[in-house]
Write an enzyme that holds these catalytic residues in place. Structure first.
Site: not given
Length: 445
Positions: A17, A21, A133
């Site tokens: 992945g 950042f 989220d």
């Protein structure tokens, strides 16, 4: 050049992945043989973007919220220039991909995932943690089909005297109406709303609030303007309307959800140690002096060429001993990652990838058999980026790992299907040649 690297007791492998950042790599604990996910962050990037407090908070929260339905954070290590977050390696991909592939899920299956989600969220709330989220892309599935909540980057602890949160954050389609205002909101009630949207998506196969115009979208969310499809049972319909109540003060609470007759059908609460002691010493050590900590990183340089994938990585990648997933692109929906196999030389693969990408008006950056493709997302609201990496998995046999680096997941799925259609001349179908398992067996030995 190929590298075999160790960080502390972990043997570091392929990239699984990539984000703005951080990069996530598969790694293996050399002491236990356990596969883990290693999230790697550059200290310079963290300092440059003033993210030290946010990263420290995310890591601390993930260590605090230990639950079978939450991705586990094992430990944190620090190198001279990087921070290494060691996480549970979850092999089943995103719940989002399952919905994309299947469309709506049966009510019983949707209820199972919803039960596990509610249990995980209730545990977070019991620790004073609010995710903020929650969405299918942040819900992973393990090898047994159990749900795992991930990505606590936007999670928070209430800091105000009134116990309310102030920051507007989250993904628009899943965000609670009160979060859109500036009066402060109850993090628990906001998470419950997101859980309701997720349940709706699982059972319907589409969003309850979905508009291209943000003003219209927010208006519908604020008014809770939605309707349930005819195939929802009356009990599910009733519960969803209680959850998607635009008034957070009258919205159903988690303890009431867990006592709802529809929710309780075939409900089996997962057993775990609630009194498990959690130490944040490693987190404090890493961030106490972000410049001076050091964990030895040993690199063994090999001959030039694509990365070699060992047998352990191949077995993990294919979710057990069934290696057919490496060769059958139809099975790739379970991962955000997607892949194809080719018998063409590695340089030919890269050349074809570059040519097709340029024909699609994408910017191309290639280095050491790794290519990054960049463009503007279809809705022109941000960047779209894809990373491709070539691995040698057998004699004259290469696997190309393709993964989304930036942009919308659904857009990525459409891109991948179109991209592979243009690369059909180099994609190998094992049914047309030798038996794929024999080829892999040769490499594994």
């Amino acid at each position: 050049m190929n590298k075999s690297r160790k960080v502390g007791k972990y043997q570091v492998g392929r990239v699984v992945g990539e984000g703005t950042f951080a990069k996530v790599k598969f790694a293996r604990n050399c002491e236990t043989g356990e596969g883990v996910a290693m999230k790697i962050l550059a200290k310079s990037s963290i300092l440059k973007h003033r993210m030290v407090d946010q990263i420290k908070r995310e890591i601390s929260i993930m260590k605090i919220v230990r639950h079978p339905n939450i991705v586990r954070l094992h430990e944190v290590l620090a190198g001279r220039a990087k921070i290494f977050i060691i996480l549970e390696f979850v092999t089943g991909g995103e719940l989002f991909d399952k919905i994309v592939h299947q469309g709506k899920l049966p009510e019983n299956e949707s209820r199972k995932y919803f039960q596990q989600l509610v249990d995980a969220v209730a545990h977070c709330h019991s620790k004073g943690v609010y995710h903020r989220d929650l969405k299918p892309e942040n819900l992973l599935l393990d090898a047994y089909g159990n749900l795992k909540v991930s990505d606590f980057g936007l999670s928070a602890l209430p800091l105000q005297g009134d116990g309310l949160l102030r920051t507007t954050c989250g993904t628009p389609n899943y965000v609670a109406p009160e979060v859109l205002g500036d009066q402060g909101y109850d993090g628990a009630a906001a998470d419950i709303w997101s859980c309701g949207v997720i349940l709706y998506v699982l059972m319907a196969g589409y969003l309850p609030f979905d508009e291209t115009n943000l003003y219209t979208l927010y208006s519908k969310i604020t008014a809770a303007e939605f309707s349930c499809p005819y195939w929802f049972s009356p009990e599910a319909n009733k519960l969803i309307h209680k959850i998607l109540d635009p008034n957070p003060k009258t919205r159903i609470r988690i303890d009431v959800i867990r006592n709802d007759p529809w929710f309780k059908k075939k409900y089996a609460p997962v057993k775990y140690r609630e009194d498990e002691e959690v130490s944040l010493d490693d987190v404090r050590a890493v961030f106490e002096d972000i410049e001076d900590q050091y964990i030895p990183e040993r690199s063994e340089i090999k001959d030039g060429g694509p990365l070699l994938m060992n047998a352990f990585e191949m077995i993990t990648l294919s979710q057990g001993l069934n290696l057919s997933a490496l060769f059958d692109r139809r099975q790739d929906y379970v991962n955000r990652q997607t892949r194809f196999v080719s018998r063409k030389p590695a340089q030919v693969i890269i050349s074809n990838v570059e040519a097709v990408a340029e024909s699609m008006s994408l910017k191309v950056h290639t280095r050491n058999y790794k290519t990054r493709l960049e463009g503007i997302s279809a809705n022109r609201m941000g960047q779209f980026a894809v990373v491709l990496e070539v691995y040698e998995v057998g004699p004259s046999l290469f696997m190309v790992d393709v993964r989304k680096a930036a942009g919308d997941t659904l857009e990525y799925h459409k891109f991948y299907k179109n991209f592979c259609a243009k690369l059909k001349d180099i994609i190998w179908n094992p049914k047309e040649g030798k038996d794929s398992s024999n080829l892999l067996r040769t490499r594994a030995c």
